[in-house]
Write a protein that holds these residues in place. Structure first.
Motif, PDB file in Angstrom:
ATOM      1  N   UNK A  62      -2.420 -58.286 -94.708  1.00  0.00           N
ATOM      2  CA  UNK A  62      -1.681 -59.526 -94.883  1.00  0.00           C
ATOM      3  C   UNK A  62      -2.136 -60.551 -93.844  1.00  0.00           C
ATOM      4  N   UNK A  63      -2.182 -60.124 -92.594  1.00  0.00           N
ATOM      5  CA  UNK A  63      -2.567 -61.008 -91.486  1.00  0.00           C
ATOM      6  C   UNK A  63      -4.007 -61.512 -91.656  1.00  0.00           C
ATOM      7  N   UNK A  64      -4.948 -60.594 -91.900  1.00  0.00           N
ATOM      8  CA  UNK A  64      -6.352 -61.018 -91.965  1.00  0.00           C
ATOM      9  C   UNK A  64      -6.614 -61.905 -93.178  1.00  0.00           C
ATOM     10  N   UNK A  65      -5.995 -61.591 -94.328  1.00  0.00           N
ATOM     11  CA  UNK A  65      -6.224 -62.408 -95.527  1.00  0.00           C
ATOM     12  C   UNK A  65      -5.615 -63.798 -95.384  1.00  0.00           C
TER      13      UNK A  65
ATOM     14  N   UNK B 274      -7.242 -70.267 -93.327  1.00  0.00           N
ATOM     15  CA  UNK B 274      -7.151 -71.403 -92.413  1.00  0.00           C
ATOM     16  C   UNK B 274      -5.755 -71.599 -91.843  1.00  0.00           C
ATOM     17  N   UNK B 275      -4.777 -70.884 -92.389  1.00  0.00           N
ATOM     18  CA  UNK B 275      -3.428 -70.901 -91.825  1.00  0.00           C
ATOM     19  C   UNK B 275      -3.357 -69.771 -90.812  1.00  0.00           C
ATOM     20  N   UNK B 276      -2.423 -69.851 -89.882  1.00  0.00           N
ATOM     21  CA  UNK B 276      -2.335 -68.831 -88.842  1.00  0.00           C
ATOM     22  C   UNK B 276      -1.017 -68.063 -88.966  1.00  0.00           C
ATOM     23  N   UNK B 277      -1.141 -66.788 -89.312  1.00  0.00           N
ATOM     24  CA  UNK B 277       0.032 -65.911 -89.404  1.00  0.00           C
ATOM     25  C   UNK B 277       0.276 -65.335 -88.020  1.00  0.00           C
ATOM     26  N   UNK B 278       1.373 -65.751 -87.376  1.00  0.00           N
ATOM     27  CA  UNK B 278       1.621 -65.281 -86.013  1.00  0.00           C
ATOM     28  C   UNK B 278       2.503 -64.042 -85.972  1.00  0.00           C
TER      29      UNK B 278
ATOM     30  N   UNK C 233       2.527 -74.269-101.687  1.00  0.00           N
ATOM     31  CA  UNK C 233       2.072 -73.754-102.975  1.00  0.00           C
ATOM     32  C   UNK C 233       0.778 -72.962-102.817  1.00  0.00           C
ATOM     33  N   UNK C 234      -0.107 -73.456-101.959  1.00  0.00           N
ATOM     34  CA  UNK C 234      -1.380 -72.770-101.725  1.00  0.00           C
ATOM     35  C   UNK C 234      -1.137 -71.380-101.135  1.00  0.00           C
ATOM     36  N   UNK C 235      -0.274 -71.301-100.132  1.00  0.00           N
ATOM     37  CA  UNK C 235       0.045 -70.013 -99.500  1.00  0.00           C
ATOM     38  C   UNK C 235       0.712 -69.086-100.518  1.00  0.00           C
TER      39      UNK C 235
ATOM     40  N   UNK D  32       0.390 -74.169 -89.686  1.00  0.00           N
ATOM     41  CA  UNK D  32      -0.644 -74.913 -90.400  1.00  0.00           C
ATOM     42  C   UNK D  32      -0.190 -75.482 -91.730  1.00  0.00           C
ATOM     43  N   UNK D  33       0.965 -75.049 -92.230  1.00  0.00           N
ATOM     44  CA  UNK D  33       1.470 -75.622 -93.487  1.00  0.00           C
ATOM     45  C   UNK D  33       2.107 -76.981 -93.173  1.00  0.00           C
ATOM     46  N   UNK D  34       1.624 -78.022 -93.840  1.00  0.00           N
ATOM     47  CA  UNK D  34       2.097 -79.372 -93.538  1.00  0.00           C
ATOM     48  C   UNK D  34       2.958 -79.983 -94.643  1.00  0.00           C
ATOM     49  N   UNK D  35       2.830 -79.460 -95.873  1.00  0.00           N
ATOM     50  CA  UNK D  35       3.478 -80.139 -96.999  1.00  0.00           C
ATOM     51  C   UNK D  35       3.716 -79.150 -98.143  1.00  0.00           C
TER      52      UNK D  35
END
Length: 74
Positions: free
Chosen positions: A55-58, A63-67, A18-20, A10-13
């Motif tokens: 970590x995963x749930x937060x 809106x990003x997906x930690x796989x 920076x948000x993550x 989900x990270x595009x740029x």
């Protein structure tokens, strides 16, 4: 020390990276964090073990997906 390699979709740029990074800094006690939208990856260096479920749930709540999470002791 621990190194966590997170696969995050989900990270595009740079703004996403920076948000993550900022989100992880605010929510977890870490030493260093670096994200790459190109690799869909975030690397965290921490002095103590992190709660992987938290970590995963937060991160997923942003809106990003930690796989996957890979942990190594340094």
């Amino acid at each position: 020390k621990y190194k966590y390699t997170l696969a995050i979709d989900g990270m595009m740029c740079g703004a996403c990276e920076a948000h993550v990074n900022d989100f992880i800094r605010r929510n977890f006690e870490i030493k260093k964090v670096k994200s790459s939208s190109r690799k869909n990856q975030t690397i965290i260096i921490s002095l103590k073990e992190l709660n992987e479920e938290e970590l995963r749930s937060k991160i997923n709540s942003t809106g990003y997906l930690l796989s996957t999470i890979k942990k190594e002791e340094l």
